[in-house]
Design a protein around this motif. Sequence first.
Motif, mmCIF file in Angstrom:
data_model
loop_
_atom_site.group_PDB
_atom_site.id
_atom_site.type_symbol
_atom_site.label_atom_id
_atom_site.label_comp_id
_atom_site.label_asym_id
_atom_site.label_seq_id
_atom_site.Cartn_x
_atom_site.Cartn_y
_atom_site.Cartn_z
ATOM 1 N N LEU A 1 4.843 8.474 6.752
ATOM 2 C CA LEU A 1 4.197 9.511 7.549
ATOM 3 C C LEU A 1 3.129 10.268 6.776
ATOM 4 C CD1 LEU A 1 7.293 10.874 9.516
ATOM 5 C CD2 LEU A 1 5.589 9.205 10.247
ATOM 6 N N GLN A 2 3.338 10.482 5.486
ATOM 7 C CA GLN A 2 2.336 11.172 4.672
ATOM 8 C C GLN A 2 1.360 10.200 4.020
ATOM 9 O OE1 GLN A 2 1.639 14.418 4.326
ATOM 10 N NE2 GLN A 2 3.222 14.933 5.791
ATOM 11 N N GLY A 3 1.692 8.903 3.998
ATOM 12 C CA GLY A 3 0.772 7.903 3.472
ATOM 13 C C GLY A 3 0.688 7.837 1.956
ATOM 14 N N LEU A 4 1.720 8.351 1.260
ATOM 15 C CA LEU A 4 1.704 8.259 -0.197
ATOM 16 C C LEU A 4 2.077 6.847 -0.640
ATOM 17 C CD1 LEU A 4 3.422 11.572 -1.398
ATOM 18 C CD2 LEU A 4 1.022 11.135 -0.913
ATOM 19 N N THR A 5 1.623 6.465 -1.810
ATOM 20 C CA THR A 5 2.019 5.180 -2.376
ATOM 21 C C THR A 5 3.438 5.315 -2.930
ATOM 22 O OG1 THR A 5 1.213 5.716 -4.582
ATOM 23 C CG2 THR A 5 -0.367 4.686 -3.046
ATOM 24 N N TYR A 6 4.062 4.192 -3.238
ATOM 25 C CA TYR A 6 5.401 4.229 -3.822
ATOM 26 C C TYR A 6 5.416 4.988 -5.158
ATOM 27 C CZ TYR A 6 7.343 1.032 -0.334
ATOM 28 O OH TYR A 6 7.786 0.482 0.830
ATOM 29 N N PRO A 7 4.450 4.732 -6.060
ATOM 30 C CA PRO A 7 4.442 5.502 -7.311
ATOM 31 C C PRO A 7 4.259 7.008 -7.079
ATOM 32 C CG PRO A 7 3.092 3.544 -7.557
ATOM 33 C CD PRO A 7 3.459 3.642 -6.106
ATOM 34 N N GLN A 8 3.429 7.378 -6.111
ATOM 35 C CA GLN A 8 3.228 8.800 -5.826
ATOM 36 C C GLN A 8 4.506 9.418 -5.266
ATOM 37 O OE1 GLN A 8 -0.157 8.420 -3.249
ATOM 38 N NE2 GLN A 8 -1.624 8.670 -4.915
ATOM 39 N N ALA A 9 5.165 8.720 -4.341
ATOM 40 C CA ALA A 9 6.426 9.229 -3.790
ATOM 41 C C ALA A 9 7.464 9.370 -4.897
ATOM 42 C CB ALA A 9 6.933 8.301 -2.689
ATOM 43 N N ALA A 10 7.479 8.406 -5.825
ATOM 44 C CA ALA A 10 8.422 8.468 -6.947
ATOM 45 C C ALA A 10 8.167 9.707 -7.791
ATOM 46 C CB ALA A 10 8.300 7.206 -7.805
ATOM 47 N N GLU A 11 6.901 10.007 -8.034
ATOM 48 C CA GLU A 11 6.583 11.173 -8.857
ATOM 49 C C GLU A 11 6.885 12.474 -8.126
ATOM 50 O OE1 GLU A 11 2.997 12.828 -11.678
ATOM 51 O OE2 GLU A 11 2.954 10.764 -10.962
ATOM 52 N N VAL A 12 6.577 12.533 -6.822
ATOM 53 C CA VAL A 12 6.874 13.734 -6.044
ATOM 54 C C VAL A 12 8.369 14.033 -6.082
ATOM 55 C CG1 VAL A 12 6.981 14.643 -3.681
ATOM 56 C CG2 VAL A 12 4.885 13.600 -4.501
ATOM 57 N N MET A 13 9.192 12.984 -5.980
ATOM 58 C CA MET A 13 10.638 13.173 -5.914
ATOM 59 C C MET A 13 11.321 13.068 -7.271
ATOM 60 S SD MET A 13 11.613 11.329 -2.337
ATOM 61 C CE MET A 13 13.293 11.955 -2.482
#
Length: 196
Positions: free
Chosen positions: A150-162
């Motif tokens: 839904l937010q369109g982040l990449t997997y690495p970006q989602a990993a860093e956010v979380m």
Amino acid sequence: MADQFTPTEHSQLWDRFRTGSPGAFSQLYRSFAADLYSYGYRLVRHKELVEDCLHELFLHIHENRSRLGYTDNIRYYLCRALRRRLAESVERLNRLESSPCLLDRPAFLTHSYESLLIDEQVVAHQQRVLETAMNRLPKRQKEILHLVYLQGLTYPQAAEVMNLSIKSVYNTVHVALKTLRGQVKPYSKHQAFFGF
């Protein structure tokens, strides 16, 4: 939501904002505030807290714009900052009183790209089934699916956010999608139910 800017456009807008352009700040707010609110509300089901954190975030970046680092993905940058700010606020509230829980049964709204091709009642039924299935997922799975799809982040970006490893994000998405497929399959009368 899919991103409306290319990485170059992201970096150009961010650089204009960092150098003090009022128009760039307005464009940032118009382009990202609604999606950030939606993301924050899915994390913390407390309207006022999310609004306060979102306004504090925009105030903070405005006041500190000349000291902010480079980014070519503003959505990623702001999602990460909002999540951190919300987590800190929830932690403070938890010390004082009972407070909203992260990802406490969010109502994910899913929109099918096929909805123009099929009857509105079937789409509404499919959305209810998928929404129910999404709400049964564990908190981490719901948040990762929201960030990636839904937010369109990449997997690495989602990993860093979380604050997770990329492998954990891949595994979590795989397990979540497999679970969703299993839950929606009995209700599906169409071969491609929301792309699963």
